[in-house]
Design an enzyme around this catalytic site. Sequence first.
Site, PDB file in Angstrom:
ATOM      1  N   ASN A  71      23.053 -26.790  -7.827  1.00 12.24           N
ATOM      2  CA  ASN A  71      24.187 -27.277  -7.036  1.00 12.24           C
ATOM      3  C   ASN A  71      25.375 -27.657  -7.910  1.00 12.24           C
ATOM      4  O   ASN A  71      26.515 -27.253  -7.648  1.00 12.24           O
ATOM      5  CB  ASN A  71      23.757 -28.475  -6.192  1.00 12.24           C
ATOM      6  CG  ASN A  71      22.763 -28.106  -5.103  1.00 12.24           C
ATOM      7  OD1 ASN A  71      22.441 -26.932  -4.927  1.00 12.24           O
ATOM      8  ND2 ASN A  71      22.258 -29.100  -4.393  1.00 12.24           N
ATOM      9  N   HIS A  86      68.048 -12.616  12.428  1.00 11.16           N
ATOM     10  CA  HIS A  86      67.491 -11.966  13.625  1.00 11.16           C
ATOM     11  C   HIS A  86      67.444 -10.441  13.457  1.00 11.16           C
ATOM     12  O   HIS A  86      67.436  -9.711  14.449  1.00 11.16           O
ATOM     13  CB  HIS A  86      68.283 -12.320  14.883  1.00 11.16           C
ATOM     14  CG  HIS A  86      68.509 -13.787  15.065  1.00 11.16           C
ATOM     15  ND1 HIS A  86      67.571 -14.633  15.612  1.00 11.16           N
ATOM     16  CD2 HIS A  86      69.569 -14.569  14.724  1.00 11.16           C
ATOM     17  CE1 HIS A  86      68.040 -15.871  15.637  1.00 11.16           C
ATOM     18  NE2 HIS A  86      69.250 -15.872  15.089  1.00 11.16           N
ATOM     19  N   LYS A 132      57.370  14.158   5.013  1.00  9.95           N
ATOM     20  CA  LYS A 132      57.139  12.717   5.025  1.00  9.95           C
ATOM     21  C   LYS A 132      57.013  12.138   3.614  1.00  9.95           C
ATOM     22  O   LYS A 132      56.443  12.726   2.717  1.00  9.95           O
ATOM     23  CB  LYS A 132      55.867  12.373   5.809  1.00  9.95           C
ATOM     24  CG  LYS A 132      55.945  12.629   7.294  1.00  9.95           C
ATOM     25  CD  LYS A 132      56.936  11.736   8.001  1.00  9.95           C
ATOM     26  CE  LYS A 132      56.552  10.285   7.995  1.00  9.95           C
ATOM     27  NZ  LYS A 132      55.275  10.021   8.717  1.00  9.95           N
ATOM     28  N   SER A 146      52.115  13.368   4.050  1.00  8.29           N
ATOM     29  CA  SER A 146      51.411  13.574   5.313  1.00  8.29           C
ATOM     30  C   SER A 146      50.604  14.861   5.236  1.00  8.29           C
ATOM     31  O   SER A 146      51.023  15.830   4.594  1.00  8.29           O
ATOM     32  CB  SER A 146      52.417  13.660   6.459  1.00  8.29           C
ATOM     33  OG  SER A 146      51.821  14.197   7.621  1.00  8.29           O
ATOM     34  N   GLU A 161      52.833  -1.006   3.114  1.00 15.09           N
ATOM     35  CA  GLU A 161      52.131  -1.279   4.364  1.00 15.09           C
ATOM     36  C   GLU A 161      50.788  -1.954   4.103  1.00 15.09           C
ATOM     37  O   GLU A 161      50.374  -2.865   4.834  1.00 15.09           O
ATOM     38  CB  GLU A 161      51.948   0.017   5.137  1.00 15.09           C
ATOM     39  CG  GLU A 161      53.256   0.591   5.646  1.00 15.09           C
ATOM     40  CD  GLU A 161      53.133   2.023   6.169  1.00 15.09           C
ATOM     41  OE1 GLU A 161      54.110   2.506   6.755  1.00 15.09           O
ATOM     42  OE2 GLU A 161      52.067   2.639   5.991  1.00 15.09           O
ATOM     43  N   SER A 195      22.372 -13.732  -3.757  1.00 16.54           N
ATOM     44  CA  SER A 195      23.824 -13.629  -3.922  1.00 16.54           C
ATOM     45  C   SER A 195      24.210 -12.943  -5.225  1.00 16.54           C
ATOM     46  O   SER A 195      25.394 -12.914  -5.575  1.00 16.54           O
ATOM     47  CB  SER A 195      24.445 -15.033  -3.891  1.00 16.54           C
ATOM     48  OG  SER A 195      23.929 -15.828  -4.955  1.00 16.54           O
ATOM     49  N   LYS A 225      32.204 -17.731  -2.608  1.00 15.52           N
ATOM     50  CA  LYS A 225      32.576 -16.868  -3.740  1.00 15.52           C
ATOM     51  C   LYS A 225      32.997 -15.480  -3.281  1.00 15.52           C
ATOM     52  O   LYS A 225      33.986 -14.936  -3.787  1.00 15.52           O
ATOM     53  CB  LYS A 225      31.412 -16.807  -4.729  1.00 15.52           C
ATOM     54  CG  LYS A 225      31.243 -18.119  -5.506  1.00 15.52           C
ATOM     55  CD  LYS A 225      29.952 -18.199  -6.241  1.00 15.52           C
ATOM     56  CE  LYS A 225      28.776 -18.437  -5.337  1.00 15.52           C
ATOM     57  NZ  LYS A 225      28.855 -19.715  -4.585  1.00 15.52           N
TER      58      LYS A 225
END
Length: 457
Positions: free
Chosen positions: A107, A153, A281, A275, A288, A20, A323
């Site tokens: 541990n 709404h 654009k 774009s 996003e 790890s 982790k």
Amino acid sequence: MWGGRFAEKPAAAMQAINASIDVDQRLWREDIEGSKAHAAMLAAQGIITAEDNAAIQAGLDQIAAEIAQGTFQFSTELEDIHLNIEARLTERIGEAGKRLHTGRSRNDQVATDFKLWTMRAARDAGDWLRALQKALVKRADQHADWIMPGFTHLQTAQPITLGHHLLAYTQMFERDRVRIVGAMLEAAWECPLGAAALAGTAYPIEREATAAALGFHAPAPNSLDAVGSRDFALAALANLSICATHLSRLAEEIVLWTSPQFGFARLSDTWSTGSSIMPQKRNPDAAELIRAKAARIGGAFATLNAIVQKLPLAYAKDLQEDKALTFDAFDSFELCVVAMTGMIETLAFNREAMRAAAARGYSTATDLADWLVRELKVPFREAHEITGKIVRRAEDAGVAELAHLALADYQAVDPRITEAARALLTVEKSVESRTSYGGTAPERVREQIARWKETFE
């Protein structure tokens, strides 16, 4: 480190799945800090000599310098950060390095390191959120009386102020900040160090000393729980997930507001992309991606929860995955908050477009119903019906705003309605009237802004 029991080395795939170090090397500061506290306690208890402790302390400081300078050689054969540091320590100082692990296990060592890292990451997350809140309050101050549509709404409901809208997220992020920082400290205040593998140790260690040295409130009272639980990480991920949801909601509004169909705001060049084929654009990619990363952070919580929920006590290697999930979630969270802060700081709002949108959809209809209740003592349900008929009349006449409908049309529905009522039906009058505590009236918004500034100070 554990080869005495085995005659052969692990297979290559076993080594790959078991190691790890590529992930947990981020714990090096916490591991060295915990080792220094443990060695000092061992010496104070007479378990190791003062000379061994001095050598260990100096050796760990040298290793910290090597890692910070980038000269430390991490080895996958040594599996994790704990064995990498211990092996290097023994290489540097000899036999004294082999005595460091007395009275502890990997541990309790990893549980301690991971708790320390997560608590500090939670504090950092609180600082990132505070910076975002300050940006929101600054923009709210600049636009305390700018009118925009309030939605339910995603349909036009009532006019509100932009300042009020921005402060709503400031309030959300305050609850998030309290959860992330406060709940994290509450969940992680007990120190696992000294729990050893699962049953404690026969050495006369002083766990209160190591807990205090590392900034914990107390030693964990149950050794099984200390090494086998990861609820502190689950709490951190759950609270990050809630905040990421709020970030995603704000990101979605930025996506909508900056579209030509809304036209409420424009992203700066520094927070937009273009774009490859459509030169006109201006894409809100950062917003996003915040939406997507919110799902990723929530997924980290769901994954760790699924890992832990099937484990008997105490430790199992499944927990090694905790982790990677937590580090990635905090990394993603930092990117989201920093990106959102940048977008909020540089968004250019369109006052005229927002005001025009607020006036559409008969958004001041409730103000007429309120006038009927207040001035004519009409029961609200009756006032609601009268207003609905007037809205239908405006629609049939093709009138965009109730304030533009002729008084004769009002009185055709209810002759008691006067010019005073019609004069109240502008979006400006509507927001000015919402003066209840927490309301959208500019005076209330400025009161909230003053309160936030005082909080920040």
